[in-house]
Design a protein around this motif. Structure first.
Motif, mmCIF file in Angstrom:
data_model
loop_
_atom_site.group_PDB
_atom_site.id
_atom_site.type_symbol
_atom_site.label_atom_id
_atom_site.label_comp_id
_atom_site.label_asym_id
_atom_site.label_seq_id
_atom_site.Cartn_x
_atom_site.Cartn_y
_atom_site.Cartn_z
ATOM 1 N N GLN A 93 0.840 -1.205 0.000
ATOM 2 C CA GLN A 93 0.000 0.000 0.000
ATOM 3 C C GLN A 93 0.869 1.247 0.000
ATOM 4 O OE1 GLN A 93 -2.908 -0.240 3.152
ATOM 5 N NE2 GLN A 93 -3.858 -2.059 2.282
ATOM 6 N N LYS A 119 -5.363 -0.880 -1.130
ATOM 7 C CA LYS A 119 -5.551 0.544 -0.856
ATOM 8 C C LYS A 119 -4.287 1.323 -1.213
ATOM 9 C CE LYS A 119 -8.855 0.149 2.940
ATOM 10 N NZ LYS A 119 -8.984 -1.282 3.268
ATOM 11 N N SER A 137 -8.512 1.453 14.933
ATOM 12 C CA SER A 137 -7.468 0.943 14.041
ATOM 13 C C SER A 137 -7.232 -0.534 14.331
ATOM 14 C CB SER A 137 -6.178 1.750 14.278
ATOM 15 O OG SER A 137 -5.056 1.037 13.800
ATOM 16 N N HIS A 146 -5.250 -2.711 13.100
ATOM 17 C CA HIS A 146 -3.906 -3.306 12.978
ATOM 18 C C HIS A 146 -2.864 -2.764 13.947
ATOM 19 C CE1 HIS A 146 -5.355 -5.166 9.353
ATOM 20 N NE2 HIS A 146 -5.565 -4.017 8.760
ATOM 21 N N LYS A 159 5.200 -0.910 13.407
ATOM 22 C CA LYS A 159 4.878 0.474 13.785
ATOM 23 C C LYS A 159 5.564 0.760 15.124
ATOM 24 C CE LYS A 159 0.429 1.947 12.575
ATOM 25 N NZ LYS A 159 -1.047 1.780 12.435
ATOM 26 N N ASN A 187 -1.273 5.681 15.322
ATOM 27 C CA ASN A 187 -1.775 6.711 14.400
ATOM 28 C C ASN A 187 -2.014 8.033 15.136
ATOM 29 O OD1 ASN A 187 -1.844 4.463 12.761
ATOM 30 N ND2 ASN A 187 -4.075 4.468 12.446
#
Ligand code: ACO
Length: 311
Positions: free
Chosen positions: A39, A105, A204, A206, A216, A220
């Protein structure tokens, strides 16, 4: 046996050692990386289009050179990322097919139109600024090929961010009409840039697992807050205002508070119903089809060389 392999995988994560392509990894770790890296690659390639729109109309030779270099960098980022993704055992053609059929996406941000030259400034400043905020921590991602690709990508992104901010500075120091253009671009790009970081942590699916796997390094919402905190003072230097009446410094938290994000708009764009989704996909598909002869010629050439060296 699997238990030993799992232990070794976890030991590497704990020790901050990189996971490499030939190492054993859980299936879901591999799947998550393929999803995120592909993505990300698609975003870079589709991300060439909004600015590509202005290459022929840059206001000076100097601006045109910088814009060309930037769009070429994005192509390079896409290619690195497809290569990093292929180390996980997927074919590039399959990834492109997922993009072209709309099953994969790409970043929501690239579905907004670039209406004026000031949008080149706003994109560099805000969109690339947000991208850096998100991607610098990815240099420490647990998967080696992705982490290493991010190092160079981030260096180039920071050039993109500076060239964008410098466009904004020039416009803001210019005529009232130019300053108004800069304000209008900020008005249109602010909220979509804030949305780029993805849904709130609570929504979220994930984030928690990706944090455990050290893919990560921040959530976010953490990255969104860092971006807002860094960007508000930059808007003040420009002398233009962020279109959020609730944006206020909070002494207690040491961060800016900000207004409600329109998540209906975000999901509409992610699901294919943003202002430019259809145009962006159609352009990518056409470029792929028009490039078929290059791929065929490259294959034929490789075949010929193979035969020659075998003879
Ligand atoms: N645009 C489109 N889709 C998004 C966006 C966005 N801005 N944010 C989140 N999503 C999607 C996720 O891909 C996921 O969908 P999926 O399950 O079909 O893959 C869904 O919304 C839920 O989101 P999360 O659970 O938060 O997903 P994730 O943990 O993958 O976090 C994020 C999303 C932050 C974008 C992460 O994938 C990431 O850091 N990616 C790498 C950076 C990147 O792709 N940047 C692209 C723009 S920058 C540039 O190209 C210049």
């Amino acid at each position: 046996n699997t238990i030993d392999l799992e232990k070794e995988f976890q030991r590497k994560l704990d020790a901050e050692e990189k996971i490499e392509p030939k190492d054993w990894m859980p299936d879901d770790y591999r799947k998550t990386l393929i999803r995120q890296i592909s993505q990300h690659a698609h975003s870079e390639i589709v991300g060439m289009l909004p600015e590509g729109n202005w290459l022929t109309r840059a206001p000076s030779l100097r601006r045109k050179v910088a814009a060309l270099a930037k769009v070429q960098d994005e192509a390079g980022h896409g290619l690195y990322l497809y290569s990093a993704c292929e180390t996980l055992g997927v074919e590039r053609d399959d990834l492109l097919d997922q993009l072209h059929t709309g099953t994969a996406k790409y970043s929501s941000i690239f579905n907004y139109p670039t209406l004026t030259w000031a949008d080149m400034g706003a994109i560099g400043w805000l969109v690339d600024g947000a991208a850096i905020m998100n991607q610098v921590p990815l240099c420490r991602c647990s998967y080696g090929p992705y982490a290493r690709a991010m190092v160079r990508v981030c260096k180039e992104e920071s050039f993109h961010q500076r060239q964008g901010y410098e466009i904004m500075l020039s416009l803001c120091k210019g005529t009232p009409e130019q300053k108004a253009m800069a304000q209008d671009a900020l008005n249109r790009w602010w909220w979509p840039s804030i949305m780029m970081f993805g849904p709130n942590d609570a929504d979220s699916p994930h984030t928690a697992q990706s944090m455990n796997w050290k893919i990560k390094r921040f959530t976010n919402d953490e990255l969104r807050q860092k971006f807002i905190d860094a960007t508000k003072p930059q808007a003040d230097i420009l002398g233009i205002s962020i279109p959020d009446p609730d944006l206020k410094w909070n002494e207690k938290t040491g961060h800016y508070d900000f207004g409600a994000i329109n998540w209906d708009e975000f999901w509409a764009v992610v699901k294919g119903n943003g202002p430019c989704n259809k145009e962006r996909l159609a352009t990518r598909k056409k470029a792929y089809e028009n490039g078929a002869w290059v791929r065929e010629a490259a294959l034929a050439h490789a075949e010929k060389r193979k035969k020659k060296s075998a003879a």
